[in-house]
Design an enzyme around this catalytic site. Structure first.
Site, short mmCIF file in Angstrom:
data_model
loop_
_atom_site.label_atom_id
_atom_site.label_comp_id
_atom_site.label_asym_id
_atom_site.label_seq_id
_atom_site.Cartn_x
_atom_site.Cartn_y
_atom_site.Cartn_z
N TYR A 76 0.76 9.83 10.33
CA TYR A 76 0.67 10.68 11.43
C TYR A 76 1.75 10.45 12.34
O TYR A 76 2.30 9.14 12.85
CB TYR A 76 -0.37 10.70 12.31
CG TYR A 76 -0.51 11.51 13.55
CD1 TYR A 76 -0.76 12.74 13.36
CD2 TYR A 76 -0.30 11.01 14.59
CE1 TYR A 76 -0.94 13.51 14.45
CE2 TYR A 76 -0.27 11.86 15.68
CZ TYR A 76 -0.55 13.18 15.56
OH TYR A 76 -0.37 14.06 16.68
N GLY A 83 10.20 15.43 12.23
CA GLY A 83 11.46 15.82 11.61
C GLY A 83 12.68 15.27 11.81
O GLY A 83 13.66 15.41 11.83
N LEU A 86 11.03 9.84 11.25
CA LEU A 86 10.16 8.56 11.69
C LEU A 86 8.90 8.27 10.55
O LEU A 86 8.58 7.27 10.35
CB LEU A 86 9.21 9.13 12.94
CG LEU A 86 8.45 7.91 14.01
CD1 LEU A 86 9.62 6.80 14.00
CD2 LEU A 86 8.30 8.48 15.28
N CYS A 109 -1.71 9.70 0.65
CA CYS A 109 -1.25 10.65 1.74
C CYS A 109 -0.35 11.71 0.92
O CYS A 109 0.66 11.20 0.38
CB CYS A 109 -0.51 9.83 2.82
SG CYS A 109 0.59 10.85 4.13
N ARG A 119 11.74 11.31 -2.56
CA ARG A 119 13.30 11.03 -1.87
C ARG A 119 13.48 9.50 -2.01
O ARG A 119 14.83 9.24 -1.66
CB ARG A 119 13.17 11.56 -0.32
CG ARG A 119 12.96 13.13 -0.26
CD ARG A 119 12.79 13.71 1.17
NE ARG A 119 12.69 14.99 1.14
CZ ARG A 119 12.61 15.72 2.23
NH1 ARG A 119 12.44 14.85 3.46
NH2 ARG A 119 12.36 16.86 2.39
N1 COA Z 1 3.15 16.74 2.87
C1 COA Z 1 4.21 16.55 2.36
N2 COA Z 1 5.52 16.68 3.11
C2 COA Z 1 5.28 16.99 4.34
C3 COA Z 1 4.07 17.23 5.15
C4 COA Z 1 2.87 16.93 4.17
N3 COA Z 1 1.54 16.80 4.69
N4 COA Z 1 4.38 17.44 6.36
C5 COA Z 1 5.76 17.38 6.43
N5 COA Z 1 6.31 17.17 5.34
C6 COA Z 1 7.60 17.23 4.97
C7 COA Z 1 8.40 18.38 6.08
O1 COA Z 1 8.35 19.35 5.29
C8 COA Z 1 9.76 17.73 5.94
O2 COA Z 1 10.53 18.01 5.02
P1 COA Z 1 12.15 18.64 5.25
O3 COA Z 1 13.07 17.17 5.63
O4 COA Z 1 12.64 19.09 3.90
O5 COA Z 1 12.40 19.47 6.30
C9 COA Z 1 9.51 16.22 5.92
O6 COA Z 1 8.27 15.87 5.54
C10 COA Z 1 9.91 15.53 7.22
O7 COA Z 1 10.17 13.91 7.01
P2 COA Z 1 10.11 12.95 8.21
O8 COA Z 1 10.87 13.23 9.33
O9 COA Z 1 10.25 11.47 7.58
O10 COA Z 1 8.49 13.17 8.73
P3 COA Z 1 7.98 13.30 9.96
O11 COA Z 1 8.40 12.18 10.73
O12 COA Z 1 8.29 14.65 10.71
O13 COA Z 1 6.36 13.14 9.94
C11 COA Z 1 4.24 13.90 8.79
C12 COA Z 1 5.84 13.89 8.72
C13 COA Z 1 3.56 14.37 7.71
C14 COA Z 1 3.67 12.48 8.96
C15 COA Z 1 3.73 14.69 10.10
O14 COA Z 1 4.29 16.23 10.09
C16 COA Z 1 2.65 14.65 10.53
O15 COA Z 1 1.76 13.79 11.25
N6 COA Z 1 1.63 15.89 10.20
C17 COA Z 1 0.29 15.80 10.66
C18 COA Z 1 -0.63 14.88 9.73
C19 COA Z 1 -0.41 14.86 8.07
O16 COA Z 1 -0.35 16.24 7.52
N7 COA Z 1 -0.18 13.97 7.48
C20 COA Z 1 0.09 13.77 6.02
C21 COA Z 1 -0.98 13.82 5.00
S1 COA Z 1 -1.91 12.36 5.35
#
Ligand code: COA
Length: 136
Positions: A76, A83, A86, A109, A119
């Site tokens: 989370y 984006g 983190l 997850c 990646r």
């Molecule tokens: N499943 C797979 N990929 C996901 C995702 C998900 N549920 N949510 C976001 N991503 C991808 C995005 O599309 C993005 O891709 P891009 O780089 O091609 O644009 C990438 O993750 C971003 O990576 P990063 O910057 O390392 O992640 P973040 O710091 O933005 O955090 C999450 C990503 C998923 C942790 C955040 O969006 C979040 O807290 N979401 C709500 C909780 C959730 O759905 N958690 C995942 C399931 S447990």
């Protein structure tokens, strides 16, 4: 300190990369402010043997005797900080921890299984790619 790109001789503060902390009690890797986190649960020895037996991956074979597996159940990041990589930093810390402690990983997850691992394929050697699945 860094010099500004426009040639101005004044100095600017470099942004400090976020520090990721291991919270052993809560089974989390988290930012210092605790707002962003990767939640995991440790799973028992039976799963390790079953998972390792289901694979011809030599890294997993090597870890057959390990005591526990890390089931990475949830990542989370607050909306305002998404984006920027983190979540990937949290995963880097968690996978390094698993490697250090000779544990296999269950990537429950979806961010980890669908985005982070594709990646960062070097970590695939730690992934439990057979049954059993996590029991959340
Ligand atoms: N499943 C797979 N990929 C996901 C995702 C998900 N549920 N949510 C976001 N991503 C991808 C995005 O599309 C993005 O891709 P891009 O780089 O091609 O644009 C990438 O993750 C971003 O990576 P990063 O910057 O390392 O992640 P973040 O710091 O933005 O955090 C999450 C990503 C998923 C942790 C955040 O969006 C979040 O807290 N979401 C709500 C909780 C959730 O759905 N958690 C995942 C399931 S447990």
């Amino acid at each position: 300190m860094a010099k500004r790109a426009d040639g101005d001789s004044s100095t600017v503060k470099e942004a400090r990369p976020p520090v990721i902390v291991w919270n052993k009690e809560r089974e989390r890797f988290e930012t210092e402010d605790k707002e962003a986190f990767l939640q995991y649960h440790l799973r028992g020895v039976g799963l390790v043997a079953a998972a390792a037996n289901s694979s011809d991956n030599p890294e997993q074979e090597k870890r057959k005797g390990a005591a526990v597996m890390m089931d990475m159940v949830h990542t989370y990041v607050p909306r305002s900080k998404r984006g920027m990589g983190l979540a990937a930093l949290l995963c880097d810390a968690a996978f390094a921890h698993a490697q250090c402690h000779s544990m296999l990983v269950i990537p429950t997850c979806s961010y980890i299984s669908d985005t982070y691992l594709p990646r960062n394929p070097a970590w695939n050697s730690l992934v439990c790619n057979g049954e059993p699945k996590s029991s959340m």
